[in-house]
Motif scaffolding. Structure first.
Motif, PDB file in Angstrom:
ATOM      1  N   GLY A   1      26.589  61.727  84.779  1.00 45.42           N
ATOM      2  CA  GLY A   1      28.117  62.332  84.271  1.00 45.42           C
ATOM      3  C   GLY A   1      28.318  61.769  83.067  1.00 45.42           C
ATOM      4  O   GLY A   1      27.432  60.488  82.271  1.00 45.42           O
ATOM      5  N   GLY A   2      28.904  62.099  81.519  1.00 46.65           N
ATOM      6  CA  GLY A   2      28.915  61.255  80.375  1.00 46.65           C
ATOM      7  C   GLY A   2      29.627  59.823  80.097  1.00 46.65           C
ATOM      8  O   GLY A   2      30.103  58.814  79.704  1.00 46.65           O
ATOM      9  N   THR A   3      30.243  59.445  81.976  1.00 46.66           N
ATOM     10  CA  THR A   3      30.494  58.478  81.816  1.00 46.66           C
ATOM     11  C   THR A   3      29.900  57.540  82.992  1.00 46.66           C
ATOM     12  O   THR A   3      29.937  57.036  83.172  1.00 46.66           O
ATOM     13  CB  THR A   3      32.056  58.761  82.219  1.00 46.66           C
ATOM     14  N   PHE A   4      30.136  58.474  84.136  1.00 44.76           N
ATOM     15  CA  PHE A   4      29.587  57.499  85.105  1.00 44.76           C
ATOM     16  C   PHE A   4      28.017  58.406  86.604  1.00 44.76           C
ATOM     17  O   PHE A   4      27.966  59.970  85.924  1.00 44.76           O
ATOM     18  CB  PHE A   4      30.463  58.055  86.358  1.00 44.76           C
ATOM     19  N   THR A   5      26.858  57.294  86.928  1.00 43.64           N
ATOM     20  CA  THR A   5      25.897  58.364  87.388  1.00 43.64           C
ATOM     21  C   THR A   5      26.477  58.982  88.655  1.00 43.64           C
ATOM     22  O   THR A   5      26.740  57.043  89.629  1.00 43.64           O
ATOM     23  CB  THR A   5      24.562  57.339  86.867  1.00 43.64           C
TER      24      THR A   5
ATOM     25  N   THR B   1      25.061  54.799  81.706  1.00 39.07           N
ATOM     26  CA  THR B   1      23.484  54.181  80.867  1.00 39.07           C
ATOM     27  C   THR B   1      22.781  54.788  79.292  1.00 39.07           C
ATOM     28  O   THR B   1      21.889  54.835  78.758  1.00 39.07           O
ATOM     29  CB  THR B   1      22.334  53.224  81.323  1.00 39.07           C
ATOM     30  N   PRO B   2      23.887  54.921  78.187  1.00 40.62           N
ATOM     31  CA  PRO B   2      23.244  55.426  76.858  1.00 40.62           C
ATOM     32  C   PRO B   2      23.158  55.105  76.339  1.00 40.62           C
ATOM     33  O   PRO B   2      23.648  53.666  76.286  1.00 40.62           O
ATOM     34  CB  PRO B   2      24.659  56.959  76.559  1.00 40.62           C
ATOM     35  N   PRO B   3      21.950  55.234  75.340  1.00 41.99           N
ATOM     36  CA  PRO B   3      21.029  56.366  75.431  1.00 41.99           C
ATOM     37  C   PRO B   3      20.118  56.500  76.497  1.00 41.99           C
ATOM     38  O   PRO B   3      19.633  57.505  76.535  1.00 41.99           O
ATOM     39  CB  PRO B   3      20.910  56.585  74.555  1.00 41.99           C
ATOM     40  N   ASP B   4      19.431  55.604  76.807  1.00 43.07           N
ATOM     41  CA  ASP B   4      18.661  55.518  77.927  1.00 43.07           C
ATOM     42  C   ASP B   4      19.205  56.185  79.453  1.00 43.07           C
ATOM     43  O   ASP B   4      19.544  55.070  79.991  1.00 43.07           O
ATOM     44  CB  ASP B   4      17.770  54.603  78.591  1.00 43.07           C
ATOM     45  N   PHE B   5      19.621  56.937  79.893  1.00 45.70           N
ATOM     46  CA  PHE B   5      20.546  57.622  80.855  1.00 45.70           C
ATOM     47  C   PHE B   5      19.681  56.974  82.345  1.00 45.70           C
ATOM     48  O   PHE B   5      20.095  56.930  83.347  1.00 45.70           O
ATOM     49  CB  PHE B   5      20.580  58.826  81.072  1.00 45.70           C
ATOM     50  N   GLY B   6      18.294  57.345  81.761  1.00 38.79           N
ATOM     51  CA  GLY B   6      17.705  56.659  83.361  1.00 38.79           C
ATOM     52  C   GLY B   6      17.822  55.730  83.989  1.00 38.79           C
ATOM     53  O   GLY B   6      17.235  55.184  84.557  1.00 38.79           O
ATOM     54  N   THR B   7      17.688  54.693  82.502  1.00 34.39           N
ATOM     55  CA  THR B   7      17.739  53.359  83.423  1.00 34.39           C
ATOM     56  C   THR B   7      18.645  53.177  84.348  1.00 34.39           C
ATOM     57  O   THR B   7      18.879  52.651  86.029  1.00 34.39           O
ATOM     58  CB  THR B   7      18.260  52.531  82.116  1.00 34.39           C
ATOM     59  N   GLY B   8      19.926  54.006  84.565  1.00 36.16           N
ATOM     60  CA  GLY B   8      21.399  53.419  85.282  1.00 36.16           C
ATOM     61  C   GLY B   8      20.594  54.807  86.355  1.00 36.16           C
ATOM     62  O   GLY B   8      21.139  54.180  87.861  1.00 36.16           O
ATOM     63  N   VAL B   9      19.873  55.836  86.389  1.00 41.86           N
ATOM     64  CA  VAL B   9      19.451  56.735  87.037  1.00 41.86           C
ATOM     65  C   VAL B   9      18.709  55.986  88.499  1.00 41.86           C
ATOM     66  O   VAL B   9      18.838  55.337  89.694  1.00 41.86           O
ATOM     67  CB  VAL B   9      18.622  57.642  87.049  1.00 41.86           C
TER      68      VAL B   9
END
Length: 687
Positions: free
Chosen positions: A18-22, A41-49
């Protein structure tokens, strides 16, 4: 053949950005349910995943090698369009049709807004190229594309620094081999450039919509391909070697390789996952009509589910702001012709910024604080007031921490951020915060009406299922505004889209236009064969018809019964079409006016995970009951409990029910109980 999403021999992990939470939920082979919620973790959202996946496996006591299915909902394609940072895209078309994207349709989202400007095409005019070829309406080549001209064009594309190409030849849907030949020549001469043939994405009439769909696919293609490649590599580096399946806009899963070729199919990936979970819950509870209400950190979304099935649109728009446009209100974004669950969206989320305009009117959104810096109360540098800050000031949210203690809350920062708004309104901070809450509720009624009353359905006849990190805080007030008498808040509401990934089917769609010479049974057999080649012979096949009345531009999608295609089957489909047209538009025609536009086949590999398997509460779901002051019309001492503290007997509001991932607000005049599936059921007390 696509990998199945129903293996139960190991752990299944669903991850939704999501824009705020993963949000991540892990489901173990013995039925263990382990939730996890972390900041995105924008801009690299995959890191948060990757980080959230390893964290949830550690919490579950499972090894990365134990994961047998990695399921993902993502906003990466949508973000590329909204932020206009996709690939440098070119369009290759027939001579004379360079300006199709510019001409478009005569549509304005707001009829009398003289300041409105049409969206800028994703492929600039200088990057739209013409070939001296022509496909006639009956499929003749007059002449075919010249290979030397295509090779010269490839050299020009390379010199112009083009990263993605959409090949959209006139009438290519009746002669797809010619367009595919041009696309293949470009792939051979431009290695590393992403090339899309429109007939492989949307082989349907209407040049503008087909060209727009292919252009969107090309524009987001390199971004999505790069994201999924990095995500798979990151997961594998941590020892997670399971197949990666991605949620499509239609509500079914598709393997990452196929998504990389057709990324336009995942534009509404995240929202579709939540609706899929609500669909399964509606079937479990045997609810005939359900409004799915999803409110996260950035937006609030609504969708309608009837008799266990959501409405699926054949086309929609992306990139035009909040998706509430219907029919003549369209035109704000880029048309996309791929199946998508019909979802209406407004810019009201927990991170939506509160502001006062020059006329003294209070506004909420659509601008959002996101996860960085986030709401002021998070203490991460955010200074602008948001709905989350208002909820803290009103006493609705914990003054200490959210997301199981992962996000600290600073009430003093929330009050400080809201103070300028209160001063502009001439009110105290709690009054200003309550005003923002009510403005957000009013805004969200627009989304619900777009999928109910604007479709000829009465929202008062539906049950609302509320989820998302902020949905349960606003659902009761929103339902009361709409006349809905029952609200259900399922277990794991803040991670419900991740839960939807766990119960979703693997799905593949094929479509073909209906030509005068089309033999329906043969064409359905051909489309079915394409689907079963991907999914296997065990796939469940559904056949659909796009029907309309002569002279109309928009179709309704109608199911065709199983069996040999006979006149009796077609007559039954026409009868369903008349009934749906009457219900949606208030009138129906006669059989002689009905036109068949497209044939569709949907193949599904049903998930073997039931919604009951994941509606279990994780360890530590309870909390020590307490009381804090909440502001409604007046300040009221309000009990604060955990979900497990609520029993089967209704309890009068006001009441705050805290989960790890969301908070449910039961206002005065409402009652709440917990059913056998751990759902919180909110109803209204008798007057």
């Amino acid at each position: 053949m696509l990998p199945s999403s129903d293996a139960r021999s190991g752990w299944r992990v669903g991850a939704d950005i999501g824009g705020t939470f993963t949000d991540v939920i892990a489901l173990g082979p013995a039925g263990e349910v382990v939730p996890m919620k972390v900041l995105s973790t924008p801009p690299d959202f995959g890191t948060g995943v990757v980080t959230a996946t390893t964290d949830v496996l550690d919490l579950a006591g499972a090894a990365p090698a134990d994961v047998t299915a990695m399921l993902h909902g993502t906003t990466v394609a949508t973000n590329a369009i909204l932020e206009m940072n996709g690939a440098r895209t070119a369009v290759v078309t027939t001579r004379g049709f360079r300006d199709v994207l510019e001409l478009g349709r005569l549509r304005r989202p707001v009829l009398y807004d003289l300041s409105w400007v049409k969206p800028v095409p994703l492929a600039r005019r200088r990057h739209r190229y013409e070939l001296a070829q022509r496909i006639t309406a009956d499929g003749r080549l007059t002449p075919p594309a010249d290979e030397r001209e295509v090779e010269a064009l490839a050299a020009q594309l390379e010199a112009d620094g083009i990263e993605a190409v959409a090949v959209c030849l006139l009438n290519s849907y009746v002669r797809p081999d010619e367009e595919r030949r041009v696309a293949e020549l470009l792939r051979e001469t431009l290695p590393g450039v992403y090339v899309t043939a429109s007939v492989d994405i949307s082989p349907q009439p209407q040049e503008f919509e087909r060209t727009s769909t292919a252009t969107v696919n090309a524009y987001v293609g390199p971004t999505v391909h790069g994201y999924l490649t990095r995500l798979e590599a990151g997961l594998q580096a941590e020892g997670v070697d399971a197949p990666l399946l991605v949620m499509q806009s239609s509500g079914g899963l598709l393997d990452a390789g196929s998504v990389s070729r057709r990324p336009v199919q995942i534009i509404e990936s995240g929202p579709a996952a939540g609706v899929t979970a609500v669909r399964e819950l509606a079937r479990l509870l045997d609810l005939p009509a359900v409004v799915a209400f999803d409110m996260g950190g950035t937006t609030a979304k609504a969708s309608l589910i009837e008799h266990g099935e959501p409405f699926v649109s054949a086309d929609y728009e992306v990139g035009g702001g909040m998706n509430v446009a219907r029919g003549l209100g369209s035109g704000a974004g880029y048309p996309v012709r791929t199946p998508s669950i019909d979802i209406a969206e407004v810019g009201s989320g927990g991170g939506s910024i509160i502001a006062v305009d020059q006329a003294g009117a209070l506004h909420v959104g659509p601008a959002s604080a996101g996860s960085r810096p986030g709401p002021a109360c998070y203490g991460q540098g955010g200074e602008l007031p948001t709905l989350t800050d208002a909820n803290v000031a009103l006493g609705y949210l914990s003054p200490e921490a959210l997301a199981g203690g992962r996000v600290a809350i600073h009430p003093d920062l929330a009050v400080k951020a809201l103070a300028p708004v209160a001063d502009q309104l001439g009110r105290e901070v709690p009054e200003a915060a309550r005003g923002a809450y009510e403005v957000a509720v009013s805004s969200m009624t627009t989304a619900v009406k777009a999928v109910t009353s604007e479709r000829g359905r009465d929202p008062r006849e539906a049950t609302m299922v509320a989820f998302g990190g902020a949905g349960p805080l606003y659902a009761a007030a929103l339902a009361r505004e709409l006349g809905i008498t029952t609200v259900i808040v399922p277990a794991h509401p803040g991670l419900f889209s991740s839960l939807g990934l766990l119960v979703a089917d693997t799905e593949r769609h094929e479509v073909a236009p209906c030509q005068p010479e089309t033999v329906l049974q043969q064409e359905f057999d051909r489309l079915t064969s394409k689907v079963t080649d991907e999914l296997g012979d065990h796939a469940v096949i559904e056949r659909l018809l796009d029907l309309r009345y002569r002279g109309q531009r928009f179709e309704l999608r109608i199911r065709l019964d199983d069996g040999e295609v006979t006149e009796d089957l077609l007559q039954a489909a026409r009868a369903r079409f008349h009934a749906e047209h009457e219900r949606t538009y208030g009138r129906a025609g006669t059989d002689d006016l009905v036109e068949l536009v497209n044939l569709r086949v949907r193949g599904m590999l049903p998930s073997k995970v039931s919604i009951k398997d994941v509606l279990r509460l994780s360890a530590g779901a309870g909390r020590v009951p307490s009381t804090r002051e909440c502001r409604f019309a007046e300040p009221v001492p309000t009990p604060v409990i955990g979900r497990t503290d609520l029993g089967p007997e209704p309890v009068d509001g006001p009441l705050v029910i805290e989960d790890m991932d969301a908070t449910t607000l039961v206002p005065p005049g409402a009652r709440a109980r917990r059913d056998r599936f751990h759902n919180i059921v909110i109803t209204w007390s008798a007057a």
